[in-house]
Design a protein around this motif. Sequence first.
Motif, PDB file in Angstrom:
ATOM      1  N   HIS A 271       0.831  -1.209   0.000  1.00 16.00           N
ATOM      2  CA  HIS A 271       0.000   0.000   0.000  1.00 16.00           C
ATOM      3  C   HIS A 271       0.866   1.261   0.000  1.00 16.00           C
ATOM      4  CE1 HIS A 271      -3.145   2.816   0.847  1.00 16.00           C
ATOM      5  NE2 HIS A 271      -2.843   2.974   2.114  1.00 16.00           N
ATOM      6  N   TYR A 272       1.819   1.310   0.916  1.00 17.93           N
ATOM      7  CA  TYR A 272       2.679   2.486   1.036  1.00 17.93           C
ATOM      8  C   TYR A 272       3.616   2.640  -0.159  1.00 17.93           C
ATOM      9  CZ  TYR A 272       1.277   3.424   5.872  1.00 17.93           C
ATOM     10  OH  TYR A 272       0.566   3.740   6.994  1.00 17.93           O
ATOM     11  N   GLY A 273       4.000   1.515  -0.748  1.00 18.66           N
ATOM     12  CA  GLY A 273       4.932   1.584  -1.869  1.00 18.66           C
ATOM     13  C   GLY A 273       4.270   1.987  -3.174  1.00 18.66           C
ATOM     14  N   CYS A 274       3.027   1.533  -3.382  1.00 20.01           N
ATOM     15  CA  CYS A 274       2.368   1.753  -4.677  1.00 20.01           C
ATOM     16  C   CYS A 274       1.544   3.029  -4.752  1.00 20.01           C
ATOM     17  CB  CYS A 274       1.477   0.550  -5.012  1.00 20.01           C
ATOM     18  SG  CYS A 274       2.410  -0.945  -5.402  1.00 20.01           S
ATOM     19  N   LYS A 275       0.975   3.484  -3.638  1.00 25.32           N
ATOM     20  CA  LYS A 275       0.078   4.635  -3.747  1.00 25.32           C
ATOM     21  C   LYS A 275       0.786   5.888  -4.276  1.00 25.32           C
ATOM     22  CE  LYS A 275      -3.910   6.778  -1.671  1.00 25.32           C
ATOM     23  NZ  LYS A 275      -4.843   6.828  -0.533  1.00 25.32           N
ATOM     24  N   PRO A 276       1.972   6.243  -3.765  1.00 30.88           N
ATOM     25  CA  PRO A 276       2.651   7.423  -4.327  1.00 30.88           C
ATOM     26  C   PRO A 276       3.055   7.233  -5.785  1.00 30.88           C
ATOM     27  CG  PRO A 276       3.562   6.851  -2.173  1.00 30.88           C
ATOM     28  CD  PRO A 276       2.701   5.709  -2.607  1.00 30.88           C
ATOM     29  N   LEU A 277       3.214   5.968  -6.207  1.00 29.12           N
ATOM     30  CA  LEU A 277       3.643   5.696  -7.572  1.00 29.12           C
ATOM     31  C   LEU A 277       2.569   6.052  -8.602  1.00 29.12           C
ATOM     32  CD1 LEU A 277       5.607   2.309  -7.426  1.00 29.12           C
ATOM     33  CD2 LEU A 277       6.504   4.603  -7.897  1.00 29.12           C
ATOM     34  N   ILE A 278       1.299   6.067  -8.174  1.00 33.56           N
ATOM     35  CA  ILE A 278       0.218   6.381  -9.116  1.00 33.56           C
ATOM     36  C   ILE A 278       0.456   7.741  -9.747  1.00 33.56           C
ATOM     37  CG2 ILE A 278      -2.259   6.890  -9.291  1.00 33.56           C
ATOM     38  CD1 ILE A 278      -2.734   4.727  -7.176  1.00 33.56           C
ATOM     39  N   MET A 279       0.646   8.752  -8.913  1.00 29.63           N
ATOM     40  CA  MET A 279       0.889  10.095  -9.444  1.00 29.63           C
ATOM     41  C   MET A 279       2.318  10.254  -9.943  1.00 29.63           C
ATOM     42  SD  MET A 279      -1.997  11.409  -9.445  1.00 29.63           S
ATOM     43  CE  MET A 279      -1.370  12.869 -10.263  1.00 29.63           C
ATOM     44  N   ALA A 280       3.261   9.571  -9.320  1.00 30.45           N
ATOM     45  CA  ALA A 280       4.658   9.688  -9.746  1.00 30.45           C
ATOM     46  C   ALA A 280       4.820   9.230 -11.189  1.00 30.45           C
ATOM     47  CB  ALA A 280       5.562   8.878  -8.823  1.00 30.45           C
ATOM     48  N   LEU A 281       4.149   8.145 -11.566  1.00 28.65           N
ATOM     49  CA  LEU A 281       4.230   7.650 -12.941  1.00 28.65           C
ATOM     50  C   LEU A 281       3.664   8.670 -13.929  1.00 28.65           C
ATOM     51  CD1 LEU A 281       3.196   3.891 -12.541  1.00 28.65           C
ATOM     52  CD2 LEU A 281       5.401   4.747 -13.366  1.00 28.65           C
ATOM     53  N   LEU A 282       2.511   9.255 -13.583  1.00 28.28           N
ATOM     54  CA  LEU A 282       1.896  10.236 -14.471  1.00 28.28           C
ATOM     55  C   LEU A 282       2.756  11.486 -14.589  1.00 28.28           C
ATOM     56  CD1 LEU A 282      -1.868   9.955 -13.436  1.00 28.28           C
ATOM     57  CD2 LEU A 282      -0.678   8.834 -15.327  1.00 28.28           C
ATOM     58  N   MET A 283       3.307  11.929 -13.474  1.00 27.47           N
ATOM     59  CA  MET A 283       4.183  13.105 -13.509  1.00 27.47           C
ATOM     60  C   MET A 283       5.422  12.837 -14.357  1.00 27.47           C
ATOM     61  SD  MET A 283       3.952  14.317  -9.525  1.00 27.47           S
ATOM     62  CE  MET A 283       5.172  15.614  -9.738  1.00 27.47           C
ATOM     63  N   LEU A 284       5.987  11.654 -14.224  1.00 25.19           N
ATOM     64  CA  LEU A 284       7.174  11.298 -14.994  1.00 25.19           C
ATOM     65  C   LEU A 284       6.855  11.307 -16.488  1.00 25.19           C
ATOM     66  CD1 LEU A 284      10.113  10.320 -15.105  1.00 25.19           C
ATOM     67  CD2 LEU A 284       9.247   7.976 -14.875  1.00 25.19           C
ATOM     68  N   TYR A 285       5.683  10.777 -16.847  1.00 23.58           N
ATOM     69  CA  TYR A 285       5.308  10.745 -18.262  1.00 23.58           C
ATOM     70  C   TYR A 285       5.163  12.163 -18.816  1.00 23.58           C
ATOM     71  CZ  TYR A 285       3.246   9.250 -22.628  1.00 23.58           C
ATOM     72  OH  TYR A 285       3.027   9.030 -23.959  1.00 23.58           O
ATOM     73  N   VAL A 286       4.446  13.023 -18.074  1.00 21.51           N
ATOM     74  CA  VAL A 286       4.255  14.406 -18.522  1.00 21.51           C
ATOM     75  C   VAL A 286       5.594  15.119 -18.631  1.00 21.51           C
ATOM     76  CG1 VAL A 286       3.228  16.641 -17.950  1.00 21.51           C
ATOM     77  CG2 VAL A 286       1.921  14.553 -17.577  1.00 21.51           C
ATOM     78  N   TRP A 287       6.457  14.909 -17.656  1.00 22.92           N
ATOM     79  CA  TRP A 287       7.760  15.570 -17.656  1.00 22.92           C
ATOM     80  C   TRP A 287       8.586  15.137 -18.864  1.00 22.92           C
ATOM     81  CZ3 TRP A 287       9.802  19.458 -14.863  1.00 22.92           C
ATOM     82  CH2 TRP A 287      11.173  19.672 -14.976  1.00 22.92           C
ATOM     83  N   GLN A 288       8.637  13.843 -19.128  1.00 19.44           N
ATOM     84  CA  GLN A 288       9.405  13.349 -20.265  1.00 19.44           C
ATOM     85  C   GLN A 288       8.805  13.839 -21.583  1.00 19.44           C
ATOM     86  OE1 GLN A 288       9.421   9.089 -19.615  1.00 19.44           O
ATOM     87  NE2 GLN A 288      11.385   9.162 -18.558  1.00 19.44           N
ATOM     88  N   PHE A 289       7.477  13.861 -21.659  1.00 16.63           N
ATOM     89  CA  PHE A 289       6.808  14.337 -22.869  1.00 16.63           C
ATOM     90  C   PHE A 289       7.167  15.795 -23.138  1.00 16.63           C
ATOM     91  CE2 PHE A 289       3.230  16.451 -24.941  1.00 16.63           C
ATOM     92  CZ  PHE A 289       3.069  15.665 -26.072  1.00 16.63           C
ATOM     93  N   CYS A 290       7.098  16.615 -22.107  1.00 19.26           N
ATOM     94  CA  CYS A 290       7.367  18.045 -22.281  1.00 19.26           C
ATOM     95  C   CYS A 290       8.853  18.333 -22.474  1.00 19.26           C
ATOM     96  CB  CYS A 290       6.799  18.834 -21.107  1.00 19.26           C
ATOM     97  SG  CYS A 290       4.998  18.876 -21.104  1.00 19.26           S
ATOM     98  N   GLN A 291       9.694  17.471 -21.947  1.00 23.14           N
ATOM     99  CA  GLN A 291      11.126  17.620 -22.218  1.00 23.14           C
ATOM    100  C   GLN A 291      11.397  17.457 -23.708  1.00 23.14           C
ATOM    101  OE1 GLN A 291      13.212  18.928 -20.095  1.00 23.14           O
ATOM    102  NE2 GLN A 291      14.063  17.360 -18.759  1.00 23.14           N
ATOM    103  N   ALA A 292      10.589  16.606 -24.350  1.00 31.21           N
ATOM    104  CA  ALA A 292      10.790  16.341 -25.772  1.00 31.21           C
ATOM    105  C   ALA A 292      10.169  17.416 -26.652  1.00 31.21           C
ATOM    106  CB  ALA A 292      10.206  14.970 -26.131  1.00 31.21           C
ATOM    107  N   VAL A 293       8.991  17.948 -26.256  1.00 28.69           N
ATOM    108  CA  VAL A 293       8.276  18.874 -27.145  1.00 28.69           C
ATOM    109  C   VAL A 293       8.245  20.303 -26.615  1.00 28.69           C
ATOM    110  CG1 VAL A 293       6.828  16.996 -27.989  1.00 28.69           C
ATOM    111  CG2 VAL A 293       5.992  18.431 -26.105  1.00 28.69           C
ATOM    112  N   GLY A 294       8.572  20.488 -25.347  1.00 22.88           N
ATOM    113  CA  GLY A 294       8.560  21.824 -24.763  1.00 22.88           C
ATOM    114  C   GLY A 294       7.470  21.998 -23.716  1.00 22.88           C
ATOM    115  N   PHE A 295       7.751  22.848 -22.739  1.00 22.94           N
ATOM    116  CA  PHE A 295       6.800  23.109 -21.665  1.00 22.94           C
ATOM    117  C   PHE A 295       5.924  24.306 -22.018  1.00 22.94           C
ATOM    118  CE2 PHE A 295       9.902  20.589 -19.425  1.00 22.94           C
ATOM    119  CZ  PHE A 295       9.145  19.897 -18.486  1.00 22.94           C
ATOM    120  N   VAL A 296       4.680  24.251 -21.607  1.00 24.49           N
ATOM    121  CA  VAL A 296       3.770  25.386 -21.749  1.00 24.49           C
ATOM    122  C   VAL A 296       3.188  25.679 -20.368  1.00 24.49           C
ATOM    123  CG1 VAL A 296       3.193  24.989 -24.172  1.00 24.49           C
ATOM    124  CG2 VAL A 296       1.895  23.807 -22.385  1.00 24.49           C
TER     125      VAL A 296
END
Length: 237
Positions: A32-57
């Motif tokens: 429970h403690y290991g996976c719950k923070p990962l839910i948002m961490a995974l989404l944040m990582l995806y957005v960050w990597q996406f914007c690193q490639a195309v640019g931040f707005v």
Amino acid sequence: MHIKPTRTFSLTFVAVTLLEILGDGFDMRVLHYGCKPLIMALLMLYVWQFCQAVGFVAYIRWLLAGMAFAMLGDILLMIREVDLFALGLGAFLIMQLCYSIAFWKSIRAGRQTITGRWLMRSAIPFVLYLVIFLLLLHPAFVENPALEPLWWPVVVYAICLNGMGLLAVQRQGLPGYNQVVTGALLFILSDSAIAVNKFLSPFAGSTWLVMTTYAAAQYLIMVGMIQQVGKEMRNGL
């Protein structure tokens, strides 16, 4: 970088969410403690990597800020040894405000206009839901003195939550509109289930309902918002 998450990412996200639900439901603290923070961490990582490639707005920066507060709220609410509900509520309140600003800025970036007639019409279901839900919740706070200090924070949170949903609807005509609106509505459903389970009547399956709708909501909002970024970058806006 793919605009839509790859199947591998999506399956990983689903797996982490299911493991979190199992860990919570069967009282497996490490899971429970290991996976719950990962839910948002995974989404944040995806957005960050996406914007690193195309640019931040600007609106994606606000989205990321909101996601960070959502992860903080998840961490605060998963701790059972001490009651941190009020702090968790505060973290998610800031998340709602950040998402609302992100939606507003995405509307401006997409050069869309919000007409007064459409705003009023689309606000009606949100206002009705807000009033009815608060009327149903209020007796529980009146009858329990221990809950009384939480009443106005809950009211403010509910207003901001429905305001976020209303702003999602105002993105009409922008890329990812359906995903963002569906995500916002699922978020309202998830938080409503939390309120019913905590303040009115605990019910079986609450963990499954709350977490599946919450994870789906965050995933869909993320997918919808980066679709707008992708289109703007392709069009050179």
